[in-house]
Design a protein around this motif. Structure first.
Motif, PDB file in Angstrom:
ATOM      1  N   PHE A 149       0.829  -1.208   0.000  1.00  0.00           N
ATOM      2  CA  PHE A 149       0.000   0.000   0.000  1.00  0.00           C
ATOM      3  C   PHE A 149       0.867   1.263   0.000  1.00  0.00           C
ATOM      4  N   ALA A 150       1.995   1.234   0.691  1.00  0.00           N
ATOM      5  CA  ALA A 150       2.905   2.380   0.695  1.00  0.00           C
ATOM      6  C   ALA A 150       3.501   2.598  -0.694  1.00  0.00           C
ATOM      7  N   PRO A 161      11.503   7.949  -6.791  1.00  0.00           N
ATOM      8  CA  PRO A 161      12.466   7.554  -5.760  1.00  0.00           C
ATOM      9  C   PRO A 161      11.802   6.916  -4.536  1.00  0.00           C
ATOM     10  N   THR A 162      10.667   7.480  -4.121  1.00  0.00           N
ATOM     11  CA  THR A 162       9.956   6.900  -2.974  1.00  0.00           C
ATOM     12  C   THR A 162       9.415   5.519  -3.316  1.00  0.00           C
ATOM     13  N   ALA A 163       8.881   5.368  -4.529  1.00  0.00           N
ATOM     14  CA  ALA A 163       8.372   4.068  -4.970  1.00  0.00           C
ATOM     15  C   ALA A 163       9.489   3.027  -4.957  1.00  0.00           C
ATOM     16  N   ILE A 204      11.101  -3.057  -9.522  1.00  0.00           N
ATOM     17  CA  ILE A 204      10.643  -1.700  -9.204  1.00  0.00           C
ATOM     18  C   ILE A 204      11.677  -0.983  -8.345  1.00  0.00           C
ATOM     19  N   SER A 205      12.291  -1.714  -7.425  1.00  0.00           N
ATOM     20  CA  SER A 205      13.278  -1.096  -6.523  1.00  0.00           C
ATOM     21  C   SER A 205      14.535  -0.648  -7.265  1.00  0.00           C
ATOM     22  N   ASP A 209      12.367   5.243 -12.668  1.00  0.00           N
ATOM     23  CA  ASP A 209      11.559   5.631 -13.824  1.00  0.00           C
ATOM     24  C   ASP A 209      10.103   5.285 -13.522  1.00  0.00           C
ATOM     25  N   ILE A 210       9.269   6.279 -13.323  1.00  0.00           N
ATOM     26  CA  ILE A 210       7.889   6.071 -12.896  1.00  0.00           C
ATOM     27  C   ILE A 210       7.081   5.262 -13.909  1.00  0.00           C
ATOM     28  N   LYS A 211       7.387   5.437 -15.212  1.00  0.00           N
ATOM     29  CA  LYS A 211       6.664   4.675 -16.237  1.00  0.00           C
ATOM     30  C   LYS A 211       6.960   3.186 -16.114  1.00  0.00           C
TER      31      LYS A 211
END
Length: 281
Positions: A149-150, A161-163, A204-205, A209-211
């Protein structure tokens, strides 16, 4: 031949620390069954299984600090073979070769005691689990869901960066899950989704790149849905759908809020989508 097998078993046991040896009955018919049972139960330097097709008895050697008899028998059940503690899912048994479809004696005698039928998907199936083990199961999966969820919230805010950081936390929580503490129904789903969940979280880590993160989040969410559907969360969870994501094919995600906050588009189309299912506690 018998001496060779004994020497081989002794060599395997010698390589294991905290070695335990137990004999259990596992149902099967033939040499093909033997291969499948032993393959499902064996883990190099952790567990070995030697099954006899004539007596239906298996000798389990395992490192008790890394696995348990129940964990070995669960894996064997998931491969299609009943023991006196765990039953194979009907769908898996049905897919066994004709010569491997043994008489399911255990299935007719388990209703009154602590035997577990995996195909019932009963959340209370693991009758032998202590209240402490159930608490461990709930705590470790709650951490997995909370970090998911975070991660979702970071994507809603378009914060690459947070993702990435939250996905590292998710991977850590996935890696700490103790499979032998999971109830049988949860364990079955975990075995199916574990590798993909870890692979997507790791990918993801490794990028900001958000895309790319959002593309990977699609498959992560699909597998997380399968897990939370059976394991449940401490409160209601909303399975939501955006028809515009994935090139117009649509994609889902999980949220603790019924109000739509789209992780695939963020502020560009924050409210695009709808709740398609509510997963109750």
């Amino acid at each position: 031949m018998a001496i060779t097998l004994l020497l081989s078993a002794a060599a395997v046991t010698a390589q294991m620390k905290n070695s335990n040896t137990n004999s259990v009955k596992i149902y099967g018919n033939c040499g093909m069954c033997e291969t499948k049972i032993e393959k499902a139960g064996n883990i190099k330097n952790v567990a070995s299984v030697d099954w006899n097709k004539d007596t239906k008895m298996a000798t389990l050697n395992y490192d008790s600090s890394k696995t348990s008899e129940d964990e070995i028998l669960k894996r064997i059940a998931l491969a299609g073979y009943d023991s006196e503690k765990f039953l194979a899912p009907d769908s898996v048994y049905d897919e066994l070769h004709g010569c491997c479809q043994y008489d399911r004696e255990a299935k007719t005698t388990t209703a009154a005691d602590a035997k577990v039928e995996a195909s019932t998907m009963d959340h209370h199936a693991n009758h032998s689990a202590s209240s402490k083990e159930v608490a461990v199961e709930n705590d470790q999966l709650k951490e997995v869901f909370d970090t998911y969820f975070a991660l979702k919230d970071a994507l809603v805010k378009t914060e690459g960066p947070t993702a990435s950081a939250k996905s590292k936390e998710l991977l850590m929580s996935l890696n700490t899950v103790e499979m032998d503490k999971l109830a049988m129904d949860v364990h079955m789903v975990w075995m199916k989704v574990m590798k993909d969940l870890k692979a997507d979280a790791k990918s993801i880590s490794e990028t900001q790149d958000i895309k790319k993160q959002r593309v990977l989040f699609m498959s992560l969410s699909k597998n997380m849905y399968d897990l939370i559907k059976v394991a449940k969360y401490e409160a209601a969870v909303y399975y939501q759908f955006c028809p515009m994501a994935n090139g117009g094919k649509g994609a889902n995600w999980l949220s603790k809020e019924n109000a739509v906050k789209n992780p695939y588009y963020g502020s560009q189309m924050m409210t695009c989508g709808k709740t398609v299912e509510t997963i109750e506690k």
